[in-house]
Design a protein around this motif. Sequence first.
Motif, PDB file in Angstrom:
ATOM      1  N   LYS A 180       0.835  -1.212   0.000  1.00  0.00           N
ATOM      2  CA  LYS A 180       0.000   0.000   0.000  1.00  0.00           C
ATOM      3  C   LYS A 180       0.871   1.265   0.000  1.00  0.00           C
ATOM      4  N   GLU A 201       1.915   1.958  -3.376  1.00  0.00           N
ATOM      5  CA  GLU A 201       0.804   2.474  -4.169  1.00  0.00           C
ATOM      6  C   GLU A 201       0.476   3.924  -3.818  1.00  0.00           C
ATOM      7  N   PHE A 227      -0.212   5.166  -0.573  1.00  0.00           N
ATOM      8  CA  PHE A 227      -1.044   5.396   0.605  1.00  0.00           C
ATOM      9  C   PHE A 227      -0.179   5.741   1.815  1.00  0.00           C
ATOM     10  N   HIS A 251      -4.037  -8.698   2.850  1.00  0.00           N
ATOM     11  CA  HIS A 251      -4.400  -7.674   1.866  1.00  0.00           C
ATOM     12  C   HIS A 251      -5.786  -7.108   2.169  1.00  0.00           C
ATOM     13  N   ASN A 293      -6.679  -3.200   3.060  1.00  0.00           N
ATOM     14  CA  ASN A 293      -7.730  -2.490   2.318  1.00  0.00           C
ATOM     15  C   ASN A 293      -8.769  -1.904   3.270  1.00  0.00           C
ATOM     16  N   ILE A 351      -7.488   1.224   5.008  1.00  0.00           N
ATOM     17  CA  ILE A 351      -7.544   2.380   4.120  1.00  0.00           C
ATOM     18  C   ILE A 351      -8.971   2.923   4.042  1.00  0.00           C
TER      19      ILE A 351
END
Length: 364
Positions: free
Chosen positions: A26, A29, A31, A352, A356, A359
Motif C-alpha cells: 500500500k 501504491e 497510501f 491484503h 484495504n 484504508i
Amino acid sequence: MNITIVAGARPNFMKIAPIIDAIKIKQQEGFNLNYRLVHTGQHYDKNLSDTFFVELNIPFPDVNLEVKSGTQAQQTGAIMVGFEKELEKNPTDLVMVVGDVTSTMACTIVAKKAGIKVAHVEAGIRSGDMQMPEEINRIVTDSLTDYFFTTSNYANENLANLGVAKDKVFFVGNVMIDTLRKNETRLKQPSIWTDLKLKTKAYMVMTLHRPSNVDEELQLKKLITQIVNLGKDYPIIFPVHPRTKKILEGLDLNFNNLHYISPLGYLEFNYLVKHSFAVLTDSGGITEETTVMNIPCITLRNNTERRETCEIGTNILVGNNSEKIRDAIKMLLSKSWKQGQIPELWDGNAAHRIANHLIEIYQL
C-alpha cells in the motif's frame, strides 16, 4: 496514518509478517500507511534469532520491551508499564494486536486507556474454556477492541452475540494461512527425515504442551503409551516442547516407534506435517495448517477455539479420553478419515483485505 503493531510470541510474528507485507504494498501504491513493530519480549525464545526472521522474511522489531517470563500478573503488569512508555515516546493512531497471548490483552488495555483505537486480528474466536489463560485474553481484548478482523463465520457469530456492531467486524480470513501459502514451496526437509529413513504418508507427527496433558506425569505417560501402542506400525515423530521435556525426563517412555526430537523451525516442521500420515496435537494453530494441507488431525483437547477445523476441516477433538483416542486412530488406520475442506477466505489474501479495510476506515 501510523500503526503500532504488537507481537508477544513467535506465532505472533508469523501472523504480522503478511500484514506488514500488505502495508508495504500500500505504501508503494502511494497510501500514507506507516507501521512500527513492537515486540513485548513476553516469550523469550532462542528460536527468535536472526535466522528465524531471515528464513521467513519477517521484519525485525523496531523495539523489544524485554519483559520475559513471570507469573501471569507479573508479566501483564510489566508489559503494560513497558508499552505505556513506548506509546508516550512514539505516538500512534492505531494499535494492532494479534492472537490471544498476554501481550494482546495487556497492550489493548494500555492503548484504550491512552485514548488510542485498537484493531484485533483473530478477533471473536472462543473455546468456552475459562481455564485457558488465552480465553480470558480473548474476552478482555474483544471487550475493548474497536475494529475486529475475523478468521471465520463462527467468530463473526460470537461477536454478534456479544452485541458488536456489524460495521466494526471485518471477515478477512486467516493470516497464518497467508504465511503458509507464501512459504509452501520453501518447506525444508529436516535431517530427521534421512536419519530415520522416513517416507511420505508413512509416519505421524505429535506435539504436546498444554498443562492438561503434560503437567501430570501419570496422565502424560498413559496418553503417550496408548498413542504409541495403537500407532505401532508408524514411526511417531515427537518434537518436544521444553516444558514437556522436563516432565518426560522422569518417565520411562522408550518405544521403538517413538522418536523424540528437538523443536524444529517453521519450514522444517511444516515439511514434516505436509508429508505425514496424520498429526496428533493439543495446539490450536497446527489444526489450521493441517486443515489447509488436508492432513488428518487428532486434537488432544476437549474444546477448540477453531471450530471450523472440526466442522469443515480435517480435525477431530478427542481430549485425553482413551475411547475417543482409540476410535480416532482406528479410523485413521482403516483409511476412513473424513474428507476436509478449506474454510472460506483461507486463501492467502487475508492480510491484503486487512490493509484495504484500514484504508477504507481511515479514508486514506
